[in-house]
Design an enzyme around this catalytic site. Sequence first.
Site, PDB file in Angstrom:
ATOM      1  N   GLN A 223       0.831  -1.211   0.000  1.00 52.25           N
ATOM      2  CA  GLN A 223       0.000   0.000   0.000  1.00 52.25           C
ATOM      3  C   GLN A 223       0.869   1.267   0.000  1.00 52.25           C
ATOM      4  O   GLN A 223       0.340   2.362  -0.101  1.00 52.25           O
ATOM      5  CB  GLN A 223      -0.922   0.015   1.228  1.00 52.25           C
ATOM      6  N   ARG A 370      -8.701  -1.310   8.412  1.00 51.32           N
ATOM      7  CA  ARG A 370      -9.654  -0.191   8.325  1.00 51.32           C
ATOM      8  C   ARG A 370      -9.746   0.543   9.656  1.00 51.32           C
ATOM      9  O   ARG A 370     -10.767   0.484  10.329  1.00 51.32           O
ATOM     10  CB  ARG A 370     -11.011  -0.717   7.881  1.00 51.32           C
ATOM     11  N   CYS A 371      -8.681   1.230   9.975  1.00 56.55           N
ATOM     12  CA  CYS A 371      -8.554   1.675  11.357  1.00 56.55           C
ATOM     13  C   CYS A 371      -8.050   3.091  11.524  1.00 56.55           C
ATOM     14  O   CYS A 371      -8.278   3.677  12.564  1.00 56.55           O
ATOM     15  CB  CYS A 371      -7.571   0.758  12.051  1.00 56.55           C
ATOM     16  N   GLU A 741     -12.740   4.474   5.751  1.00 58.27           N
ATOM     17  CA  GLU A 741     -12.817   3.598   6.916  1.00 58.27           C
ATOM     18  C   GLU A 741     -14.042   3.844   7.797  1.00 58.27           C
ATOM     19  O   GLU A 741     -14.310   3.047   8.707  1.00 58.27           O
ATOM     20  CB  GLU A 741     -11.547   3.761   7.758  1.00 58.27           C
TER      21      GLU A 741
HETATM   22  N1  MCN Z   1     -14.081   9.554  -2.081  1.00 56.33           N
HETATM   23  C1  MCN Z   1     -15.002  10.405  -2.652  1.00 56.33           C
HETATM   24  N2  MCN Z   1     -15.433  11.489  -1.939  1.00 56.33           N
HETATM   25  C2  MCN Z   1     -15.005  11.726  -0.684  1.00 56.33           C
HETATM   26  C3  MCN Z   1     -14.076  10.843  -0.078  1.00 56.33           C
HETATM   27  C4  MCN Z   1     -13.623   9.761  -0.828  1.00 56.33           C
HETATM   28  O1  MCN Z   1     -15.431  10.175  -3.775  1.00 56.33           O
HETATM   29  N3  MCN Z   1     -15.415  12.798   0.000  1.00 56.33           N
HETATM   30  C5  MCN Z   1     -13.551   8.399  -2.829  1.00 56.33           C
HETATM   31  C6  MCN Z   1     -12.050   8.543  -3.068  1.00 56.33           C
HETATM   32  O2  MCN Z   1     -11.698   9.352  -4.105  1.00 56.33           O
HETATM   33  C7  MCN Z   1     -11.605   7.114  -3.204  1.00 56.33           C
HETATM   34  C8  MCN Z   1     -12.503   6.396  -2.188  1.00 56.33           C
HETATM   35  O3  MCN Z   1     -13.676   7.231  -2.045  1.00 56.33           O
HETATM   36  O4  MCN Z   1     -11.809   6.649  -4.492  1.00 56.33           O
HETATM   37  C9  MCN Z   1     -11.850   6.228  -0.801  1.00 56.33           C
HETATM   38  O5  MCN Z   1     -11.226   7.414  -0.480  1.00 56.33           O
HETATM   39  P1  MCN Z   1     -10.491   7.799   0.892  1.00 56.33           P
HETATM   40  O6  MCN Z   1     -11.481   7.992   1.952  1.00 56.33           O
HETATM   41  O7  MCN Z   1      -9.567   8.892   0.577  1.00 56.33           O
HETATM   42  O8  MCN Z   1      -9.642   6.491   1.292  1.00 56.33           O
HETATM   43  P2  MCN Z   1      -8.327   5.938   0.576  1.00 56.33           P
HETATM   44  O9  MCN Z   1      -8.465   6.017  -0.873  1.00 56.33           O
HETATM   45  O10 MCN Z   1      -7.126   6.514   1.215  1.00 56.33           O
HETATM   46  O11 MCN Z   1      -8.454   4.412   0.933  1.00 56.33           O
HETATM   47  C10 MCN Z   1      -7.947   3.892   2.141  1.00 56.33           C
HETATM   48  C11 MCN Z   1      -9.031   3.246   2.966  1.00 56.33           C
HETATM   49  C12 MCN Z   1      -8.409   2.365   3.964  1.00 56.33           C
HETATM   50  S1  MCN Z   1      -7.237   3.018   4.986  1.00 56.33           S
HETATM   51  C13 MCN Z   1      -8.720   1.033   4.037  1.00 56.33           C
HETATM   52  S2  MCN Z   1      -8.009   0.117   5.268  1.00 56.33           S
HETATM   53  C14 MCN Z   1      -9.624   0.444   3.083  1.00 56.33           C
HETATM   54  C15 MCN Z   1     -10.559   1.422   2.494  1.00 56.33           C
HETATM   55  O12 MCN Z   1      -9.922   2.536   2.115  1.00 56.33           O
HETATM   56  N4  MCN Z   1      -9.179  -0.547   2.276  1.00 56.33           N
HETATM   57  C16 MCN Z   1      -9.921  -0.884   1.173  1.00 56.33           C
HETATM   58  N5  MCN Z   1     -11.451   0.937   1.611  1.00 56.33           N
HETATM   59  C17 MCN Z   1     -11.105  -0.141   0.837  1.00 56.33           C
HETATM   60  N6  MCN Z   1     -11.862  -0.489  -0.233  1.00 56.33           N
HETATM   61  C18 MCN Z   1     -11.455  -1.496  -1.028  1.00 56.33           C
HETATM   62  N7  MCN Z   1     -12.211  -1.814  -2.086  1.00 56.33           N
HETATM   63  N8  MCN Z   1     -10.307  -2.192  -0.779  1.00 56.33           N
HETATM   64  C19 MCN Z   1      -9.538  -1.911   0.283  1.00 56.33           C
HETATM   65  O13 MCN Z   1      -8.410  -2.574   0.491  1.00 56.33           O
HETATM   66 CU1  CUM Z   2      -5.489   0.960   9.301  1.00 52.20          CU
HETATM   67  S1  CUM Z   2      -6.028  -0.099   7.766  1.00 52.20           S
HETATM   68 MO1  CUM Z   2      -6.090   1.300   6.297  1.00 52.20          MO
HETATM   69  O1  CUM Z   2      -5.453   2.520   7.223  1.00 52.20           O
HETATM   70  O2  CUM Z   2      -4.879   0.796   5.291  1.00 52.20           O
END
Ligand code: MCN
Ligand code: CUM
Length: 796
Positions: A223, A370-371, A741
């Site tokens: 990641q 997811r934490c 998360e």
């Molecule tokens: N998004 C959006 N509008 C927002 C916020 C987010 O459209 N206001 C969209 C983003 O652009 C992105 C998605 O939603 O496409 C998730 O965005 P974000 O909240 O920024 O999270 P990350 O992309 O950083 O993803 C990490 C987060 C984590 S830490 C874990 S753990 C987890 C999760 O995402 N692992 C996943 N969701 C997951 N979903 C899938 N399918 N697979 C994982 O491994």
């Molecule tokens: Cu803590 S699980 Mo996600 O933050 O990759």
Amino acid sequence: MSQALDEIKIGGLGASRKRVEDNRFIRGKGNYTDDITLPGMLHMEILRSPLAHARIVSIDASKAWDIPGVHLVLTGEMMATRNLAWMPTLSYDTQAVLATDKVRFQGQEVACVIADDPYIAKDACEAIEVEYEPLPVIVNPEQAVAEGAPVIRDDKENQDSNVIFDWEVGDAAGTDRAFEQADVISKLRLHYPRSHPSPIECCGSIADFNRATSKLTVYMTTQAPHIIRAAVALVAELPEHMIRIISPDIGGGFGNKVPVYPGYVCSILASILLERPVKWIEDKTGNLISTGFARDIYLDGEMALRRDGKILAVRMHCDSDHGAFFSDAQPSKFKIGLLHSAFAAYDIPVAHLSARGTYSNKAPGGVAYRCSFRVTEAMFFQERMMQAAADDLGLDQAEFRRMNFVRDEDFPHRTPFGFLTDSGQYAKCLEVGLKAIGYEDFRRQQASARERGRLLGLGISTMTEPLGAGNSREYDILGIKMFDSAELKVHMTGKAIVRTGARTQGQGHETTWAQIVSHELGIPAEDVVVEEGDTDTAPFGMGTYASRSTPVAGAAVAMVSRKIRAKARKLAAHLLEVSEEDVEWELGRFYVRSAPDRGVTIQECAMAAYSNMPDGMEPGLENTAYYDPPNLTWPFAVYIVTVEVDPETGVWDVLTTVAVDDCGVRINPMIVEGQIMGGLTEAYAMANMQFITFDAEGNCVGSNYMDYLLPTAWETPGFELHSEVVTPCPHHPIGAKGIGECAAVGGPAAFVNAVMDALSGTGVRNIDMPLLPDRVWEAITYRRDVSGAPPVRSDD
Ligand code: MCN
Ligand code: CUM
């Protein structure tokens, strides 16, 4: 008349654009690590320890070496000659790559075999003879600190106990004083059990060292590719520019693919020694038994309450079990992650948190799944404590939360543990949720069902959580500051490529980053390709976890688009033969203020950047932005669940689940909903069925999918999602907050609270997750709390 493009039509902000990555995924055309085959590639398998704690008397690998097709057997002793038997962890500890002195958990890596195919390698692993001398085993924090407990980490100088840290935050004296003023003190003891992310794709790597070019290319399921590159450079002392880390498609991460695993390191060393590509693909048991676990933490929580329901203070003590190595990824400053984000949604004058981390003979873990660095535990403890406190006061669950919420006009708000929350409409979200679930009606139904012996329950979980690890002032991992980056290259025909330092694992970045570019530049989303995960091409970034991609890398995408727009404006002025000040922007087009019909499109500006730029202007239309956010983002959510519990069997069924998520501006509403549904599914699974624990000998119970259940569409309840509350993030360039998360963080407490609510009046205060039917039945039948803390009986 405006000639601005219709943003939804071009796939900009707010468009529920179909995920472009799914074009390949649903056709089976994804390119995962295990899909990659390189010429001359060999295969690696790992021999794991059957025992949880034992001294290694001897390792005899001679029979393995004799098997035809075996090229290399790696043992700890050989690793030690290259100073690679131990590696640093992401929390300033060390972790054994291959065991030398002792094994410290069941499943620990003892040796590796590299062979022509994985079957030969596996057979050869079995031919390695290891003599162990068993040692007493520790499987929980209580045993870890007991008199005479064996010191698990006797490899470390000055480590004469199993305590990793004693950490505290908040105002101890002020909290004590507030407790003296309390009318009621509400207490709760909880265990948030181990849980495991278990992505469908396990971990793996293919290391490819080329002696002729000195270049090391590693395809791997990470990641955070740039962090791995830095780690390989520092640990293996290889030059960083000769290391290329590529994360191909990732089949789910969920935090499991943040840590550095011994398998990665061994495949790299093997490739360097053999000068051939070496592939390691972990099997399911290996993944479940040895890779990054989450939680495993005990809480003693207390709330000081005024009779009318005002919370005066909160006191929390946590004991966390980190397994044999302290390998959690978390910001350096905070030993127990962001657990002190607890109670951020409530206006509480004073609080204190103490936390003690201990080693045990279990696989290292604590953080991932997811934490956002233990925010999941923080919100679970908070919402379980809120329910218990409302019960102790005899107050309505919803009313108790409402009266203690931080109010809309109180932002920015400093939480008692020092975080700054900046925006939200907490009461409004709760109202939407209560209305959707039909709160008053349900309470009436519940009362009349009770009279007929039926147990209905309603659980509420309301929480704000810190998402987006960054700002560099406060957040770093091993001293590397948390910020992120985006690079945008607009080609001469107006098509573009955007690259970031994040790495999608299923979250849909290929879709959403293009939407941000569309919003900022008016280039249709389909004209923007997104690439992540290759350290030779992507700008440096800290990777994807803690839902930081949108808050940090997504912000960088907006910022780099704005840099591009600023240059395009100069090009437009040149093409329109007016001064820059006379040029106005509307989506997709610059025009002359005094003559709006005279304009040029962003695509025309792009062409000019390569074919007709003004004298003295640097050609091209490319740029990079590094974004260091001023604060975390603070999404808010309300999850409300109703259940019916069968008192005869302890089985409980979900009747309705309502989710109200306010994650600020939604880039892609459909993707956001997917994230929420996925998170709720996981929350339900943790609350209901996922059980992975240890017996007294340290055997991992539940290291297979017969015991550790993944919910399918069959058992997963339906979810009703609400999106009407939108509080833009005040500091994010497009007002977005993280969402990845939220539902997995806030969801579990809603399910557990619902079951506990169904049991109200029985005197049962707590059942530890998972709320398996036998536990619920035991609680109802014997009117007692039920804990699931290890050790469990091995004959269970
Ligand atoms: N998004 C959006 N509008 C927002 C916020 C987010 O459209 N206001 C969209 C983003 O652009 C992105 C998605 O939603 O496409 C998730 O965005 P974000 O909240 O920024 O999270 P990350 O992309 O950083 O993803 C990490 C987060 C984590 S830490 C874990 S753990 C987890 C999760 O995402 N692992 C996943 N969701 C997951 N979903 C899938 N399918 N697979 C994982 O491994
Ligand atoms: Cu803590 S699980 Mo996600 O933050 O990759």
